[in-house]
Design a protein around this motif. Structure first.
Motif, PDB file in Angstrom:
ATOM      1  N   PRO A  37       0.805  -1.227   0.000  1.00 14.68           N
ATOM      2  CA  PRO A  37       0.000   0.000   0.000  1.00 14.68           C
ATOM      3  C   PRO A  37       0.835   1.274   0.000  1.00 14.68           C
ATOM      4  O   PRO A  37       0.514   2.223  -0.710  1.00 14.68           O
ATOM      5  CB  PRO A  37      -0.852  -0.118   1.269  1.00 14.68           C
ATOM      6  CG  PRO A  37      -0.154  -1.122   2.119  1.00 14.68           C
ATOM      7  CD  PRO A  37       0.548  -2.053   1.200  1.00 14.68           C
ATOM      8  N   ASP A  38       1.901   1.299   0.798  1.00 10.99           N
ATOM      9  CA  ASP A  38       2.732   2.503   0.853  1.00 10.99           C
ATOM     10  C   ASP A  38       3.401   2.770  -0.487  1.00 10.99           C
ATOM     11  O   ASP A  38       3.450   3.912  -0.953  1.00 10.99           O
ATOM     12  CB  ASP A  38       3.794   2.363   1.948  1.00 10.99           C
ATOM     13  CG  ASP A  38       3.198   2.339   3.346  1.00 10.99           C
ATOM     14  OD1 ASP A  38       2.064   2.854   3.515  1.00 10.99           O
ATOM     15  OD2 ASP A  38       3.847   1.810   4.262  1.00 10.99           O
ATOM     16  N   GLY A  39       3.907   1.717  -1.120  1.00  9.48           N
ATOM     17  CA  GLY A  39       4.557   1.880  -2.410  1.00  9.48           C
ATOM     18  C   GLY A  39       3.594   2.331  -3.486  1.00  9.48           C
ATOM     19  O   GLY A  39       3.930   3.178  -4.319  1.00  9.48           O
ATOM     20  N   ALA A  40       2.388   1.762  -3.502  1.00 10.62           N
ATOM     21  CA  ALA A  40       1.391   2.144  -4.507  1.00 10.62           C
ATOM     22  C   ALA A  40       0.986   3.604  -4.341  1.00 10.62           C
ATOM     23  O   ALA A  40       0.900   4.345  -5.322  1.00 10.62           O
ATOM     24  CB  ALA A  40       0.172   1.235  -4.397  1.00 10.62           C
ATOM     25  N   ARG A  41       0.757   4.006  -3.106  1.00 16.31           N
ATOM     26  CA  ARG A  41       0.368   5.399  -2.870  1.00 16.31           C
ATOM     27  C   ARG A  41       1.491   6.367  -3.230  1.00 16.31           C
ATOM     28  O   ARG A  41       1.246   7.421  -3.829  1.00 16.31           O
ATOM     29  CB  ARG A  41      -0.051   5.584  -1.416  1.00 16.31           C
ATOM     30  CG  ARG A  41      -1.426   5.018  -1.086  1.00 16.31           C
ATOM     31  CD  ARG A  41      -1.913   5.478   0.262  1.00 16.31           C
ATOM     32  NE  ARG A  41      -1.160   4.878   1.348  1.00 16.31           N
ATOM     33  CZ  ARG A  41      -1.518   3.766   1.980  1.00 16.31           C
ATOM     34  NH1 ARG A  41      -2.626   3.129   1.616  1.00 16.31           N
ATOM     35  NH2 ARG A  41      -0.787   3.266   2.959  1.00 16.31           N
ATOM     36  N   ALA A  42       2.721   6.006  -2.890  1.00 17.19           N
ATOM     37  CA  ALA A  42       3.852   6.889  -3.172  1.00 17.19           C
ATOM     38  C   ALA A  42       4.044   7.079  -4.673  1.00 17.19           C
ATOM     39  O   ALA A  42       4.302   8.207  -5.134  1.00 17.19           O
ATOM     40  CB  ALA A  42       5.123   6.320  -2.539  1.00 17.19           C
ATOM     41  N   LEU A  43       3.919   6.007  -5.443  1.00 12.76           N
ATOM     42  CA  LEU A  43       4.104   6.137  -6.888  1.00 12.76           C
ATOM     43  C   LEU A  43       2.958   6.928  -7.512  1.00 12.76           C
ATOM     44  O   LEU A  43       3.187   7.762  -8.397  1.00 12.76           O
ATOM     45  CB  LEU A  43       4.204   4.762  -7.536  1.00 12.76           C
ATOM     46  CG  LEU A  43       4.415   4.789  -9.055  1.00 12.76           C
ATOM     47  CD1 LEU A  43       5.677   5.550  -9.421  1.00 12.76           C
ATOM     48  CD2 LEU A  43       4.478   3.371  -9.621  1.00 12.76           C
ATOM     49  N   ALA A  44       1.736   6.687  -7.072  1.00 13.96           N
ATOM     50  CA  ALA A  44       0.606   7.452  -7.600  1.00 13.96           C
ATOM     51  C   ALA A  44       0.784   8.939  -7.318  1.00 13.96           C
ATOM     52  O   ALA A  44       0.519   9.795  -8.178  1.00 13.96           O
ATOM     53  CB  ALA A  44      -0.699   6.946  -6.991  1.00 13.96           C
ATOM     54  N   GLU A  45       1.254   9.271  -6.128  1.00 23.25           N
ATOM     55  CA  GLU A  45       1.503  10.670  -5.787  1.00 23.25           C
ATOM     56  C   GLU A  45       2.609  11.261  -6.664  1.00 23.25           C
ATOM     57  O   GLU A  45       2.531  12.418  -7.086  1.00 23.25           O
ATOM     58  CB  GLU A  45       1.874  10.792  -4.310  1.00 23.25           C
ATOM     59  CG  GLU A  45       0.702  10.519  -3.370  1.00 23.25           C
ATOM     60  CD  GLU A  45       1.125  10.446  -1.914  1.00 23.25           C
ATOM     61  OE1 GLU A  45       2.335  10.668  -1.632  1.00 23.25           O
ATOM     62  OE2 GLU A  45       0.272  10.159  -1.060  1.00 23.25           O
ATOM     63  N   LYS A  46       3.645  10.476  -6.935  1.00 22.54           N
ATOM     64  CA  LYS A  46       4.734  10.947  -7.791  1.00 22.54           C
ATOM     65  C   LYS A  46       4.233  11.238  -9.207  1.00 22.54           C
ATOM     66  O   LYS A  46       4.593  12.258  -9.807  1.00 22.54           O
ATOM     67  CB  LYS A  46       5.849   9.901  -7.828  1.00 22.54           C
ATOM     68  CG  LYS A  46       7.063  10.316  -8.647  1.00 22.54           C
ATOM     69  CD  LYS A  46       8.169   9.272  -8.545  1.00 22.54           C
ATOM     70  CE  LYS A  46       9.411   9.701  -9.318  1.00 22.54           C
ATOM     71  NZ  LYS A  46      10.515   8.718  -9.191  1.00 22.54           N
ATOM     72  N   ILE A  47       3.401  10.348  -9.729  1.00 19.44           N
ATOM     73  CA  ILE A  47       2.855  10.565 -11.070  1.00 19.44           C
ATOM     74  C   ILE A  47       1.990  11.820 -11.098  1.00 19.44           C
ATOM     75  O   ILE A  47       2.073  12.633 -12.030  1.00 19.44           O
ATOM     76  CB  ILE A  47       2.056   9.329 -11.522  1.00 19.44           C
ATOM     77  CG1 ILE A  47       3.011   8.154 -11.773  1.00 19.44           C
ATOM     78  CG2 ILE A  47       1.234   9.626 -12.779  1.00 19.44           C
ATOM     79  CD1 ILE A  47       2.321   6.835 -12.031  1.00 19.44           C
ATOM     80  N   ARG A  48       1.166  11.987 -10.082  1.00 21.13           N
ATOM     81  CA  ARG A  48       0.314  13.187 -10.036  1.00 21.13           C
ATOM     82  C   ARG A  48       1.151  14.449  -9.903  1.00 21.13           C
ATOM     83  O   ARG A  48       0.822  15.493 -10.487  1.00 21.13           O
ATOM     84  CB  ARG A  48      -0.690  13.063  -8.890  1.00 21.13           C
ATOM     85  CG  ARG A  48      -1.767  12.001  -9.140  1.00 21.13           C
ATOM     86  CD  ARG A  48      -2.930  12.136  -8.172  1.00 21.13           C
ATOM     87  NE  ARG A  48      -2.542  11.809  -6.812  1.00 21.13           N
ATOM     88  CZ  ARG A  48      -2.730  10.623  -6.239  1.00 21.13           C
ATOM     89  NH1 ARG A  48      -3.285   9.640  -6.929  1.00 21.13           N
ATOM     90  NH2 ARG A  48      -2.362  10.408  -4.998  1.00 21.13           N
ATOM     91  N   ALA A  49       2.240  14.376  -9.158  1.00 26.30           N
ATOM     92  CA  ALA A  49       3.122  15.545  -8.997  1.00 26.30           C
ATOM     93  C   ALA A  49       3.773  15.934 -10.320  1.00 26.30           C
ATOM     94  O   ALA A  49       4.114  17.103 -10.531  1.00 26.30           O
ATOM     95  CB  ALA A  49       4.189  15.250  -7.948  1.00 26.30           C
TER      96      ALA A  49
END
Length: 243
Positions: A37-49
């Motif tokens: 979960p932490d990895g999925a959320r972090a990557l999604a946030e990076k893409i949105r950024a």
């Protein structure tokens, strides 16, 4: 890839992260699917950024119910899914006499059964629109033997075979299924395992692939630029395997 949405399994790290970022930079919305979960959320946030569109989706794809539920979650998030990259996989290394039933079952569960269930879910969704692209991540180990990975190699050989059958069955529905078989990739996990130097010494190009090298091949296969390849496995290994 503008206007396209892609599910990437095993997306949170290594090759999966590179695939997700490459497709997102090309304009695709990304369902970042991972058991972490932490990895999925972090990557999604990076893409949105970076100005892209991504949604984290967390769960276990090794059962039919789990995989179909995860794909349905991606459909709810994006409205429609145009592509699936079956990247999730585990890479246990063990001599043949030491492999346990649990390790065999885990390898088959993620690398084969999960891929199968996700593919069926994707085809069921794509079939009414009569278009879609699916890319499976195989491995050079499906063709070239290495010690201590018989169970991994067996699962990746299964991926190559499934890609052929899937491609044959669903191409008439407008869905093109192909695979990529990477050679050595310089992921953080591979670097820690310590086997890259010996393999790079046997690779004509002189180095392992960067994850982005493989992601660019996947970008072509998952996009509308691929109009005629079906059931193929593209070997991207820097010359490490030339039959």
């Amino acid at each position: 890839m503008n206007g396209k949405n892609v599910v990437v399994t095993g997306a949170a790290g290594g090759l999966g992260s590179a695939i997700s970022l490459t497709l997102a930079k090309a304009g695709a919305g990304i369902a970042v699917l991972d058991v972490n979960p932490d990895g999925a959320r972090a990557l999604a946030e990076k893409i949105r950024a970076l100005g892209g569109n991504a949604v984290p989706i967390v769960g276990d794809l090794t059962t039919r119910e789990g995989a179909h539920g995860l794909f349905a979650e991606a459909v709810r998030a994006f409205g429609h899914i145009d592509g699936l990259v079956n990247n999730a996989g585990i890479y246990p290394r063990r001599p043949i006499f030491e492999i346990t039933d649990e390790e065999w079952n885990a390898s088959l569960g993620v690398n084969v059964r999960g891929l199968y269930h996700m593919t069926v879910a994707a085809v069921e969704h794509m079939r009414p629109r009569r278009e879609g692209r699916i890319v499976n991540i195989a491995s050079i180990d499906a063709f070239k033997a290495h010690p201590k990975n018989s169970h991994y190699a067996a699962t990746k050989a299964a991926v190559v075979s499934l890609t052929k059958t899937f491609g044959l069955e669903v191409a008439p529905l407008g869905i093109l299924v192909n695979a990529v078989a990477p050679g050595p990739i310089a992921t953080e996990t591979a670097k820690k395992m310590g086997f890259l130097p010996s393999i790079e010494a046997e690779t004509p190009i002189g180095r392992a692939a960067e994850p982005e090298d493989i992601a660019e091949v996947i970008l072509f296969l998952i996009s509308d630029r691929n109009r005629y390849m079906v059931g193929e496995t593209v070997v991207a290994a820097g010359g490490y395997y030339i039959p």
